[in-house]
Design a protein around this motif. Structure first.
Motif, PDB file in Angstrom:
ATOM      1  N   ALA A 113      15.229 -39.254  74.550  1.00 34.31           N
ATOM      2  CA  ALA A 113      16.545 -38.616  74.580  1.00 34.31           C
ATOM      3  C   ALA A 113      17.575 -39.450  73.818  1.00 34.31           C
ATOM      4  O   ALA A 113      18.410 -38.905  73.081  1.00 34.31           O
ATOM      5  N   GLY A 114      17.517 -40.765  73.956  1.00 35.37           N
ATOM      6  CA  GLY A 114      18.434 -41.635  73.223  1.00 35.37           C
ATOM      7  C   GLY A 114      18.216 -41.550  71.720  1.00 35.37           C
ATOM      8  O   GLY A 114      19.179 -41.519  70.950  1.00 35.37           O
ATOM      9  N   ALA A 115      16.960 -41.506  71.295  1.00 36.65           N
ATOM     10  CA  ALA A 115      16.662 -41.377  69.863  1.00 36.65           C
ATOM     11  C   ALA A 115      17.169 -40.049  69.325  1.00 36.65           C
ATOM     12  O   ALA A 115      17.699 -39.982  68.211  1.00 36.65           O
ATOM     13  N   TYR A 129      23.868 -37.562  66.308  1.00 34.97           N
ATOM     14  CA  TYR A 129      25.152 -38.180  65.972  1.00 34.97           C
ATOM     15  C   TYR A 129      25.195 -38.576  64.496  1.00 34.97           C
ATOM     16  O   TYR A 129      26.215 -38.418  63.833  1.00 34.97           O
ATOM     17  N   LEU A 181      19.729 -38.319  70.531  1.00 30.50           N
ATOM     18  CA  LEU A 181      21.190 -38.383  70.488  1.00 30.50           C
ATOM     19  C   LEU A 181      21.685 -39.173  69.282  1.00 30.50           C
ATOM     20  O   LEU A 181      22.652 -38.770  68.624  1.00 30.50           O
ATOM     21  N   VAL A 182      21.037 -40.290  68.985  1.00 36.67           N
ATOM     22  CA  VAL A 182      21.416 -41.072  67.809  1.00 36.67           C
ATOM     23  C   VAL A 182      21.194 -40.271  66.542  1.00 36.67           C
ATOM     24  O   VAL A 182      22.027 -40.270  65.624  1.00 36.67           O
ATOM     25  N   ASP A 183      20.076 -39.542  66.466  1.00 34.58           N
ATOM     26  CA  ASP A 183      19.773 -38.717  65.298  1.00 34.58           C
ATOM     27  C   ASP A 183      20.796 -37.603  65.133  1.00 34.58           C
ATOM     28  O   ASP A 183      21.274 -37.352  64.019  1.00 34.58           O
ATOM     29  N   LEU A 208      13.995 -41.388  78.626  1.00 35.12           N
ATOM     30  CA  LEU A 208      15.291 -41.917  78.216  1.00 35.12           C
ATOM     31  C   LEU A 208      15.271 -42.423  76.772  1.00 35.12           C
ATOM     32  O   LEU A 208      16.244 -42.227  76.033  1.00 35.12           O
ATOM     33  N   VAL A 209      14.183 -43.037  76.375  1.00 33.65           N
ATOM     34  CA  VAL A 209      14.066 -43.514  74.989  1.00 33.65           C
ATOM     35  C   VAL A 209      14.048 -42.340  74.017  1.00 33.65           C
ATOM     36  O   VAL A 209      14.732 -42.356  72.985  1.00 33.65           O
TER      37      VAL A 209
END
Length: 47
Positions: free
Chosen positions: A14-16, A22, A18-20, A11-12
């Protein structure tokens, strides 16, 4: 590695990503994916 740790780590990551994506767009992620595939092939050769 236990399952909860693996899930949190996934999850960490995947979240990183997604932020990148975006923030900067997805074009460089394609480049990094291609380079990762080349690295995996290179490591498999030396196995």
């Amino acid at each position: 590695m236990t399952n909860p740790i693996a899930i949190v780590l996934a999850l960490v990551i995947a979240g990183a990503m997604l932020v990148d994506i975006y923030s900067y767009g997805a074009e460089h992620m394609i480049y990094l994916g291609k380079k990762l595939f080349d690295l995996i092939e290179w490591i498999a050769f030396w196995r």
